[in-house]
Design an enzyme around this catalytic site. Sequence first.
Site, mmCIF file in Angstrom:
data_model
loop_
_atom_site.group_PDB
_atom_site.id
_atom_site.type_symbol
_atom_site.label_atom_id
_atom_site.label_comp_id
_atom_site.label_asym_id
_atom_site.label_seq_id
_atom_site.Cartn_x
_atom_site.Cartn_y
_atom_site.Cartn_z
ATOM 1 N N PRO A 11 32.942 215.014 16.262
ATOM 2 C CA PRO A 11 31.575 215.044 15.742
ATOM 3 C C PRO A 11 30.500 215.253 16.796
ATOM 4 O O PRO A 11 30.601 214.725 17.913
ATOM 5 C CB PRO A 11 31.408 213.683 15.066
ATOM 6 C CG PRO A 11 32.499 212.835 15.610
ATOM 7 C CD PRO A 11 33.625 213.760 15.957
ATOM 8 N N ASN A 12 29.510 216.011 16.405
ATOM 9 C CA ASN A 12 28.306 216.311 17.196
ATOM 10 C C ASN A 12 28.534 217.298 18.340
ATOM 11 O O ASN A 12 27.579 217.715 18.994
ATOM 12 C CB ASN A 12 27.653 215.018 17.735
ATOM 13 C CG ASN A 12 27.216 214.100 16.619
ATOM 14 O OD1 ASN A 12 26.470 214.530 15.735
ATOM 15 N ND2 ASN A 12 27.684 212.858 16.614
ATOM 16 N N ARG A 19 22.113 218.861 22.213
ATOM 17 C CA ARG A 19 22.357 217.437 22.193
ATOM 18 C C ARG A 19 22.342 216.853 23.613
ATOM 19 O O ARG A 19 23.149 217.253 24.454
ATOM 20 C CB ARG A 19 23.735 217.226 21.581
ATOM 21 C CG ARG A 19 24.215 215.827 21.620
ATOM 22 C CD ARG A 19 25.693 215.754 21.288
ATOM 23 N NE ARG A 19 26.072 214.361 21.225
ATOM 24 C CZ ARG A 19 27.299 213.903 21.321
ATOM 25 N NH1 ARG A 19 28.296 214.749 21.443
ATOM 26 N NH2 ARG A 19 27.534 212.620 21.276
ATOM 27 N N TYR A 24 25.315 216.146 28.507
ATOM 28 C CA TYR A 24 26.343 217.117 28.089
ATOM 29 C C TYR A 24 26.101 218.550 28.562
ATOM 30 O O TYR A 24 26.948 219.415 28.334
ATOM 31 C CB TYR A 24 26.493 217.071 26.558
ATOM 32 C CG TYR A 24 26.921 215.713 26.041
ATOM 33 C CD1 TYR A 24 28.164 215.186 26.372
ATOM 34 C CD2 TYR A 24 26.065 214.944 25.257
ATOM 35 C CE1 TYR A 24 28.561 213.930 25.932
ATOM 36 C CE2 TYR A 24 26.453 213.693 24.792
ATOM 37 C CZ TYR A 24 27.692 213.185 25.128
ATOM 38 O OH TYR A 24 28.078 211.955 24.692
ATOM 39 N N ASN A 75 38.853 216.643 22.290
ATOM 40 C CA ASN A 75 37.682 215.836 22.620
ATOM 41 C C ASN A 75 37.290 215.161 21.309
ATOM 42 O O ASN A 75 36.632 215.772 20.467
ATOM 43 C CB ASN A 75 36.532 216.687 23.163
ATOM 44 C CG ASN A 75 35.349 215.805 23.566
ATOM 45 O OD1 ASN A 75 35.290 214.632 23.190
ATOM 46 N ND2 ASN A 75 34.415 216.354 24.329
ATOM 47 N N ALA A 78 32.841 210.671 19.365
ATOM 48 C CA ALA A 78 32.656 209.248 19.031
ATOM 49 C C ALA A 78 33.896 208.621 18.398
ATOM 50 O O ALA A 78 34.106 207.402 18.517
ATOM 51 C CB ALA A 78 31.455 209.089 18.102
ATOM 52 N N GLU A 99 43.551 214.220 26.271
ATOM 53 C CA GLU A 99 42.254 213.682 25.833
ATOM 54 C C GLU A 99 41.191 214.206 26.800
ATOM 55 O O GLU A 99 41.376 214.145 28.018
ATOM 56 C CB GLU A 99 42.307 212.154 25.874
ATOM 57 C CG GLU A 99 40.998 211.479 25.528
ATOM 58 C CD GLU A 99 41.061 209.951 25.647
ATOM 59 O OE1 GLU A 99 42.161 209.413 25.960
ATOM 60 O OE2 GLU A 99 40.023 209.312 25.446
HETATM 61 C C1 DQA Z 1 32.286 212.433 24.576
HETATM 62 C C2 DQA Z 1 32.048 210.966 24.942
HETATM 63 C C3 DQA Z 1 31.926 210.103 23.697
HETATM 64 O O1 DQA Z 1 31.683 208.762 24.062
HETATM 65 C C4 DQA Z 1 30.777 210.587 22.830
HETATM 66 O O2 DQA Z 1 30.715 209.834 21.633
HETATM 67 C C5 DQA Z 1 30.824 212.036 22.563
HETATM 68 C C6 DQA Z 1 31.243 212.958 23.625
HETATM 69 C C7 DQA Z 1 32.258 213.355 25.821
HETATM 70 O O3 DQA Z 1 32.707 214.483 25.706
HETATM 71 O O4 DQA Z 1 31.749 212.962 26.885
HETATM 72 O O5 DQA Z 1 30.427 212.489 21.480
HETATM 73 O O6 DQA Z 1 33.584 212.548 24.001
#
Ligand code: DQA
Length: 145
Positions: A11-12, A19, A24, A75, A78, A99
């Site tokens: 998500p996101n 974002r 990021y 990835n 959250a 991961e």
């Molecule tokens: C994330 C780290 C997570 O804690 C966060 O919720 C994300 C992105 C990262 O790529 O750094 O959405 O997975």
Amino acid sequence: MSKPILFLNGPNLNMLGVREPDIYGATTLAEIKQISENQAEKHGLKIEFRQSNFEGELVGWIQEAVEKFDGIIINPAAYTHTSVAILDALKMVKGPVIELHISNPHTRESFRHTSYVSLAATGTIAGFGIAGYRLAVDAMAELLR
Ligand code: DQA
């Protein structure tokens, strides 16, 4: 015959570029997809790159990987910190599970310090920014050699 690698984004991550760019970066997910595919090609690997904001959809895709893919790079965003369902699905995957995180969750809020996904992961790549996507493809190629 070798199968493709499933590359999942949670998500996101469809909002990358917009974002929290201080955390990021400015690169979009479409650009990251291209970078990942180019890197895979260098290793003679094929990747299937997907993103979803829905836990159940990610679980369904992981289930697909049990038969159709040689490994998963994920990835989980959250869901890393909340999803027993994603953990349970990943435990069915026979090939390598990588991961991936753009940021280093261990240097952030304490709720990000727990990863359910890590319990099923062969290894984790975190904190290298967008370069982590390339590194994850390299790591997968190494593991499948
Ligand atoms: C994330 C780290 C997570 O804690 C966060 O919720 C994300 C992105 C990262 O790529 O750094 O959405 O997975």
